[in-house]
Motif scaffolding. Sequence first.
Motif, PDB file in Angstrom:
ATOM      1  N   MET A   1      -5.592  -2.116 -50.318  1.00  0.00           N
ATOM      2  CA  MET A   1      -6.005  -3.749 -50.214  1.00  0.00           C
ATOM      3  C   MET A   1      -7.481  -3.911 -49.354  1.00  0.00           C
ATOM      4  SD  MET A   1      -3.629  -6.628 -49.471  1.00  0.00           S
ATOM      5  CE  MET A   1      -2.202  -5.689 -50.722  1.00  0.00           C
ATOM      6  N   THR A   2      -7.858  -4.825 -49.524  1.00  0.00           N
ATOM      7  CA  THR A   2      -8.541  -4.774 -48.177  1.00  0.00           C
ATOM      8  C   THR A   2      -8.793  -6.574 -47.760  1.00  0.00           C
ATOM      9  OG1 THR A   2     -10.427  -3.263 -48.916  1.00  0.00           O
ATOM     10  CG2 THR A   2     -11.481  -4.604 -46.971  1.00  0.00           C
ATOM     11  N   VAL A   3      -8.479  -6.914 -46.095  1.00  0.00           N
ATOM     12  CA  VAL A   3      -8.484  -8.303 -45.701  1.00  0.00           C
ATOM     13  C   VAL A   3      -9.739  -8.334 -45.284  1.00  0.00           C
ATOM     14  CG1 VAL A   3      -5.919  -8.325 -46.486  1.00  0.00           C
ATOM     15  CG2 VAL A   3      -6.642  -7.668 -44.133  1.00  0.00           C
ATOM     16  N   ILE A   4      -9.936  -8.898 -44.377  1.00  0.00           N
ATOM     17  CA  ILE A   4     -10.746  -9.482 -43.406  1.00  0.00           C
ATOM     18  C   ILE A   4     -10.404 -10.430 -42.298  1.00  0.00           C
ATOM     19  CG2 ILE A   4     -11.888 -11.619 -44.264  1.00  0.00           C
ATOM     20  CD1 ILE A   4     -14.825 -11.010 -42.879  1.00  0.00           C
ATOM     21  N   VAL A   5      -9.595  -9.743 -41.333  1.00  0.00           N
ATOM     22  CA  VAL A   5      -9.296 -10.736 -39.682  1.00  0.00           C
ATOM     23  C   VAL A   5     -10.362 -11.483 -39.519  1.00  0.00           C
ATOM     24  CG1 VAL A   5      -8.146 -10.108 -37.929  1.00  0.00           C
ATOM     25  CG2 VAL A   5      -7.396  -9.242 -40.103  1.00  0.00           C
ATOM     26  N   VAL A   6     -10.588 -12.711 -38.941  1.00  0.00           N
ATOM     27  CA  VAL A   6     -11.357 -13.298 -38.605  1.00  0.00           C
ATOM     28  C   VAL A   6     -10.824 -13.921 -37.177  1.00  0.00           C
ATOM     29  CG1 VAL A   6     -13.080 -15.138 -38.271  1.00  0.00           C
ATOM     30  CG2 VAL A   6     -12.771 -14.134 -40.716  1.00  0.00           C
ATOM     31  N   GLU A   7     -10.383 -13.358 -36.067  1.00  0.00           N
ATOM     32  CA  GLU A   7     -10.209 -14.023 -34.526  1.00  0.00           C
ATOM     33  C   GLU A   7     -10.654 -13.607 -33.428  1.00  0.00           C
ATOM     34  OE1 GLU A   7      -7.902 -15.198 -32.455  1.00  0.00           O
ATOM     35  OE2 GLU A   7      -6.736 -14.858 -33.840  1.00  0.00           O
ATOM     36  N   ASP A   8     -11.241 -14.882 -32.563  1.00  0.00           N
ATOM     37  CA  ASP A   8     -11.442 -14.540 -31.682  1.00  0.00           C
ATOM     38  C   ASP A   8     -10.656 -13.458 -30.445  1.00  0.00           C
ATOM     39  OD1 ASP A   8     -10.250 -16.699 -31.184  1.00  0.00           O
ATOM     40  OD2 ASP A   8     -11.141 -17.820 -29.993  1.00  0.00           O
ATOM     41  N   ASP A   9      -9.539 -13.400 -30.399  1.00  0.00           N
ATOM     42  CA  ASP A   9      -8.400 -13.358 -28.957  1.00  0.00           C
ATOM     43  C   ASP A   9      -8.607 -11.708 -29.797  1.00  0.00           C
ATOM     44  OD1 ASP A   9      -6.482 -11.929 -28.029  1.00  0.00           O
ATOM     45  OD2 ASP A   9      -5.866 -13.770 -27.863  1.00  0.00           O
ATOM     46  N   ARG A  10      -9.749 -10.893 -29.333  1.00  0.00           N
ATOM     47  CA  ARG A  10      -9.963  -9.744 -29.351  1.00  0.00           C
ATOM     48  C   ARG A  10      -8.290  -8.770 -29.300  1.00  0.00           C
ATOM     49  NH1 ARG A  10     -15.576  -8.450 -30.396  1.00  0.00           N
ATOM     50  NH2 ARG A  10     -16.725  -9.729 -29.929  1.00  0.00           N
ATOM     51  N   ALA A  11      -7.797  -8.794 -28.482  1.00  0.00           N
ATOM     52  CA  ALA A  11      -6.894  -8.002 -28.540  1.00  0.00           C
ATOM     53  C   ALA A  11      -5.371  -8.413 -29.117  1.00  0.00           C
ATOM     54  CB  ALA A  11      -5.469  -8.609 -27.032  1.00  0.00           C
ATOM     55  N   ILE A  52      -8.625 -20.500 -36.441  1.00  0.00           N
ATOM     56  CA  ILE A  52      -8.820 -21.880 -36.491  1.00  0.00           C
ATOM     57  C   ILE A  52      -9.276 -22.108 -35.319  1.00  0.00           C
ATOM     58  CG2 ILE A  52      -8.160 -24.578 -36.109  1.00  0.00           C
ATOM     59  CD1 ILE A  52      -5.925 -24.549 -37.870  1.00  0.00           C
ATOM     60  N   ASN A  53      -9.121 -21.999 -33.976  1.00  0.00           N
ATOM     61  CA  ASN A  53     -10.547 -21.520 -33.029  1.00  0.00           C
ATOM     62  C   ASN A  53     -11.092 -20.584 -32.511  1.00  0.00           C
ATOM     63  OD1 ASN A  53      -9.458 -24.372 -32.506  1.00  0.00           O
ATOM     64  ND2 ASN A  53      -7.447 -23.468 -31.273  1.00  0.00           N
ATOM     65  N   LEU A  54     -12.201 -21.094 -33.774  1.00  0.00           N
ATOM     66  CA  LEU A  54     -13.106 -20.365 -33.279  1.00  0.00           C
ATOM     67  C   LEU A  54     -14.420 -20.808 -32.776  1.00  0.00           C
ATOM     68  CD1 LEU A  54     -12.587 -18.239 -37.140  1.00  0.00           C
ATOM     69  CD2 LEU A  54     -12.161 -16.858 -35.012  1.00  0.00           C
ATOM     70  N   PRO A  55     -15.187 -19.432 -32.145  1.00  0.00           N
ATOM     71  CA  PRO A  55     -16.890 -19.475 -32.090  1.00  0.00           C
ATOM     72  C   PRO A  55     -18.067 -19.716 -33.126  1.00  0.00           C
ATOM     73  CG  PRO A  55     -16.210 -17.842 -30.776  1.00  0.00           C
ATOM     74  CD  PRO A  55     -14.820 -18.046 -32.051  1.00  0.00           C
ATOM     75  N   ARG A  56     -18.941 -20.533 -32.686  1.00  0.00           N
ATOM     76  CA  ARG A  56     -19.898 -21.281 -34.088  1.00  0.00           C
ATOM     77  C   ARG A  56     -19.461 -21.566 -34.643  1.00  0.00           C
ATOM     78  NH1 ARG A  56     -23.164 -15.721 -34.432  1.00  0.00           N
ATOM     79  NH2 ARG A  56     -25.341 -17.189 -34.906  1.00  0.00           N
ATOM     80  N   ILE A  57     -17.743 -21.798 -35.483  1.00  0.00           N
ATOM     81  CA  ILE A  57     -17.872 -22.252 -36.569  1.00  0.00           C
ATOM     82  C   ILE A  57     -16.810 -21.941 -36.370  1.00  0.00           C
ATOM     83  CG2 ILE A  57     -18.163 -22.803 -39.016  1.00  0.00           C
ATOM     84  CD1 ILE A  57     -21.162 -21.384 -39.303  1.00  0.00           C
ATOM     85  N   ASP A  58     -15.774 -23.529 -36.323  1.00  0.00           N
ATOM     86  CA  ASP A  58     -14.597 -23.128 -36.284  1.00  0.00           C
ATOM     87  C   ASP A  58     -14.294 -22.891 -37.897  1.00  0.00           C
ATOM     88  OD1 ASP A  58     -13.836 -25.685 -38.131  1.00  0.00           O
ATOM     89  OD2 ASP A  58     -13.645 -26.683 -36.107  1.00  0.00           O
ATOM     90  N   GLY A  59     -12.879 -22.603 -37.662  1.00  0.00           N
ATOM     91  CA  GLY A  59     -11.679 -22.346 -38.635  1.00  0.00           C
ATOM     92  C   GLY A  59     -11.998 -22.352 -39.705  1.00  0.00           C
ATOM     93  N   LEU A  60     -11.706 -24.687 -39.711  1.00  0.00           N
ATOM     94  CA  LEU A  60     -11.126 -25.383 -40.997  1.00  0.00           C
ATOM     95  C   LEU A  60     -12.660 -26.104 -41.694  1.00  0.00           C
ATOM     96  CD1 LEU A  60      -9.613 -27.849 -39.152  1.00  0.00           C
ATOM     97  CD2 LEU A  60      -9.131 -26.923 -40.609  1.00  0.00           C
ATOM     98  N   HIS A  61     -13.914 -25.932 -40.892  1.00  0.00           N
ATOM     99  CA  HIS A  61     -15.238 -25.664 -41.503  1.00  0.00           C
ATOM    100  C   HIS A  61     -16.234 -24.284 -42.087  1.00  0.00           C
ATOM    101  CE1 HIS A  61     -15.490 -28.935 -38.465  1.00  0.00           C
ATOM    102  NE2 HIS A  61     -16.526 -29.525 -39.837  1.00  0.00           N
ATOM    103  N   VAL A  62     -14.708 -22.974 -41.918  1.00  0.00           N
ATOM    104  CA  VAL A  62     -15.100 -21.667 -42.242  1.00  0.00           C
ATOM    105  C   VAL A  62     -14.293 -22.139 -43.822  1.00  0.00           C
ATOM    106  CG1 VAL A  62     -14.649 -19.238 -42.725  1.00  0.00           C
ATOM    107  CG2 VAL A  62     -15.701 -20.504 -40.519  1.00  0.00           C
ATOM    108  N   CYS A  63     -13.509 -22.640 -43.596  1.00  0.00           N
ATOM    109  CA  CYS A  63     -12.357 -22.520 -44.705  1.00  0.00           C
ATOM    110  C   CYS A  63     -13.388 -23.740 -46.360  1.00  0.00           C
ATOM    111  CB  CYS A  63     -11.270 -22.788 -45.382  1.00  0.00           C
ATOM    112  SG  CYS A  63      -9.840 -22.968 -45.870  1.00  0.00           S
ATOM    113  N   LYS A  64     -13.492 -24.381 -45.783  1.00  0.00           N
ATOM    114  CA  LYS A  64     -14.427 -25.809 -46.281  1.00  0.00           C
ATOM    115  C   LYS A  64     -16.089 -25.230 -46.971  1.00  0.00           C
ATOM    116  CE  LYS A  64     -12.589 -30.069 -43.492  1.00  0.00           C
ATOM    117  NZ  LYS A  64     -13.161 -31.032 -42.952  1.00  0.00           N
TER     118      LYS A  64
END
Length: 224
Positions: A1-11, A52-64
């Motif tokens: 299984m392959t997923v993508i993790v989209v998170e600005d908190d690198r830790a 949800i809280n991402l730089p450049r485009i937030d998670g809600l708009h990515v989802c939309k």
Amino acid sequence: MTVIVVEDDRALASTIIDYLEIENIVCDYASDGVNALDLIRANSYQVIVLDINLPRIDGLHVCKQLRASGNTTPIIMLTAKDKLDDKLNGFRAGTDDYLVKPFAMDELVARIRALSGRVSGQTTKISVGDLTLDLDQNIASRGERVLKLSPTAFKLLEILMRASPRVVSKQVLIHSVWGDNDTEVNNLKVHIHHIRKQVDQPEQVPLVHTIKPSGYAVKPAYEN
């Protein structure tokens, strides 16, 4: 299984990825919304884990944007916000699940496994090859050609496309449309014949397949 993790908190992202890979879940990573969209459009993932809280485009708009483009990958949205309105905004944007920080890694893994392999129930467009269903407008089309389908045929095609490229058994199709009525086998055959005539014109590569003895599948010719 392959997923993508989209998170600005690198830790946090590193912790999530390390844990998922222990569970044999392969991860791609994006730290902002623009990079996430680029990777998701270029690759195939079973699940998208989206802050949800991402730089450049937030998670809600990515989802939309993903849902508007017809992307059907299930999305788990991560957020520190736990109010009902915040969750409702996420579901309106098109997320399938919602996990509030901080969360247990075992719970994230369980939710990923539960969603993997499904087509998102939040999508308003489903595509297989050049075959598209617009669920908002109840329009089926192949390329530029609009298909003429009865409501029952449209529902059957939706079930098959949501499962694509997997086979859907006759029993599942009958139960989904007519309930527990074994006498509807002939009706099912008639509707599948009608769907095939509409979808697969003589000059086009067939997308509707009879898989004997199990059932039917909608898939491109190159899918096994």
